[in-house]
Design a protein around this motif. Sequence first.
Motif, PDB file in Angstrom:
ATOM      1  N   ASN A 118       1.554   6.361  -6.956  1.00  0.00           N
ATOM      2  CA  ASN A 118       0.465   7.268  -7.333  1.00  0.00           C
ATOM      3  C   ASN A 118       0.871   8.715  -7.112  1.00  0.00           C
ATOM      4  OD1 ASN A 118      -1.189   5.168  -8.085  1.00  0.00           O
ATOM      5  ND2 ASN A 118      -2.283   5.079  -6.139  1.00  0.00           N
ATOM      6  N   SER A 119       1.555   8.979  -6.031  1.00  0.00           N
ATOM      7  CA  SER A 119       1.989  10.333  -5.726  1.00  0.00           C
ATOM      8  C   SER A 119       2.996  10.803  -6.776  1.00  0.00           C
ATOM      9  CB  SER A 119       2.628  10.361  -4.335  1.00  0.00           C
ATOM     10  OG  SER A 119       3.065  11.645  -4.022  1.00  0.00           O
TER      11      SER A 119
ATOM     12  N   GLN B 154       0.831  -1.204   0.000  1.00  0.00           N
ATOM     13  CA  GLN B 154       0.000   0.000   0.000  1.00  0.00           C
ATOM     14  C   GLN B 154       0.867   1.256   0.000  1.00  0.00           C
ATOM     15  OE1 GLN B 154      -2.608  -0.423   3.370  1.00  0.00           O
ATOM     16  NE2 GLN B 154      -3.903  -1.933   2.354  1.00  0.00           N
ATOM     17  N   GLN B 155       1.933   1.237   0.787  1.00  0.00           N
ATOM     18  CA  GLN B 155       2.829   2.392   0.828  1.00  0.00           C
ATOM     19  C   GLN B 155       3.507   2.592  -0.518  1.00  0.00           C
ATOM     20  OE1 GLN B 155       5.380   1.520   4.128  1.00  0.00           O
ATOM     21  NE2 GLN B 155       3.901   2.185   5.651  1.00  0.00           N
TER      22      GLN B 155
ATOM     23  N   GLN C 295       4.156  13.908 -11.724  1.00  0.00           N
ATOM     24  CA  GLN C 295       4.570  13.919 -13.122  1.00  0.00           C
ATOM     25  C   GLN C 295       3.466  14.500 -13.998  1.00  0.00           C
ATOM     26  OE1 GLN C 295       5.701   9.898 -13.955  1.00  0.00           O
ATOM     27  NE2 GLN C 295       7.671  10.068 -12.934  1.00  0.00           N
ATOM     28  N   LEU C 296       2.231  14.137 -13.711  1.00  0.00           N
ATOM     29  CA  LEU C 296       1.107  14.677 -14.474  1.00  0.00           C
ATOM     30  C   LEU C 296       0.996  16.181 -14.266  1.00  0.00           C
ATOM     31  CD1 LEU C 296      -1.629  11.940 -13.929  1.00  0.00           C
ATOM     32  CD2 LEU C 296      -0.439  12.484 -16.047  1.00  0.00           C
ATOM     33  N   GLU C 297       1.146  16.629 -13.017  1.00  0.00           N
ATOM     34  CA  GLU C 297       1.084  18.058 -12.721  1.00  0.00           C
ATOM     35  C   GLU C 297       2.203  18.797 -13.448  1.00  0.00           C
ATOM     36  OE1 GLU C 297      -1.141  19.988 -11.070  1.00  0.00           O
ATOM     37  OE2 GLU C 297      -2.369  18.185 -10.997  1.00  0.00           O
ATOM     38  N   ARG C 298       3.383  18.232 -13.442  1.00  0.00           N
ATOM     39  CA  ARG C 298       4.503  18.863 -14.135  1.00  0.00           C
ATOM     40  C   ARG C 298       4.221  18.936 -15.636  1.00  0.00           C
ATOM     41  NH1 ARG C 298       8.996  15.509 -10.869  1.00  0.00           N
ATOM     42  NH2 ARG C 298       9.013  16.777  -9.011  1.00  0.00           N
ATOM     43  N   GLY C 299       3.621  17.861 -16.149  1.00  0.00           N
ATOM     44  CA  GLY C 299       3.268  17.835 -17.570  1.00  0.00           C
ATOM     45  C   GLY C 299       2.262  18.913 -17.897  1.00  0.00           C
TER      46      GLY C 299
END
Length: 75
Positions: free
Chosen positions: A56-57, A49-50, A62-66
């Motif tokens: 996921n984090s 889970q960790q 990476q998505l935010e940076r993209g």
Amino acid sequence: MGNIFKQAKGIQGEKPGTEQDEVKLQNASKQIVQTAILRAVQQVSQESQQKEKRTNSSTSLQLERGKLTKKHEKK
């Protein structure tokens, strides 16, 4: 002859106690093994889970940076 009979009787008298002790030890051993397995499974589950949260984090970052890069490219 009397001594031999007493010794044999003593051995027979000890047997049920020994068998009971053996059963107790077997049950205790089973409980210890079950507890160890349960703890190991819980630990693996927590670690998974960790790891998933970190993945996921990281993916979110990476998505935010993209998205930021794309916004800057549009301007």
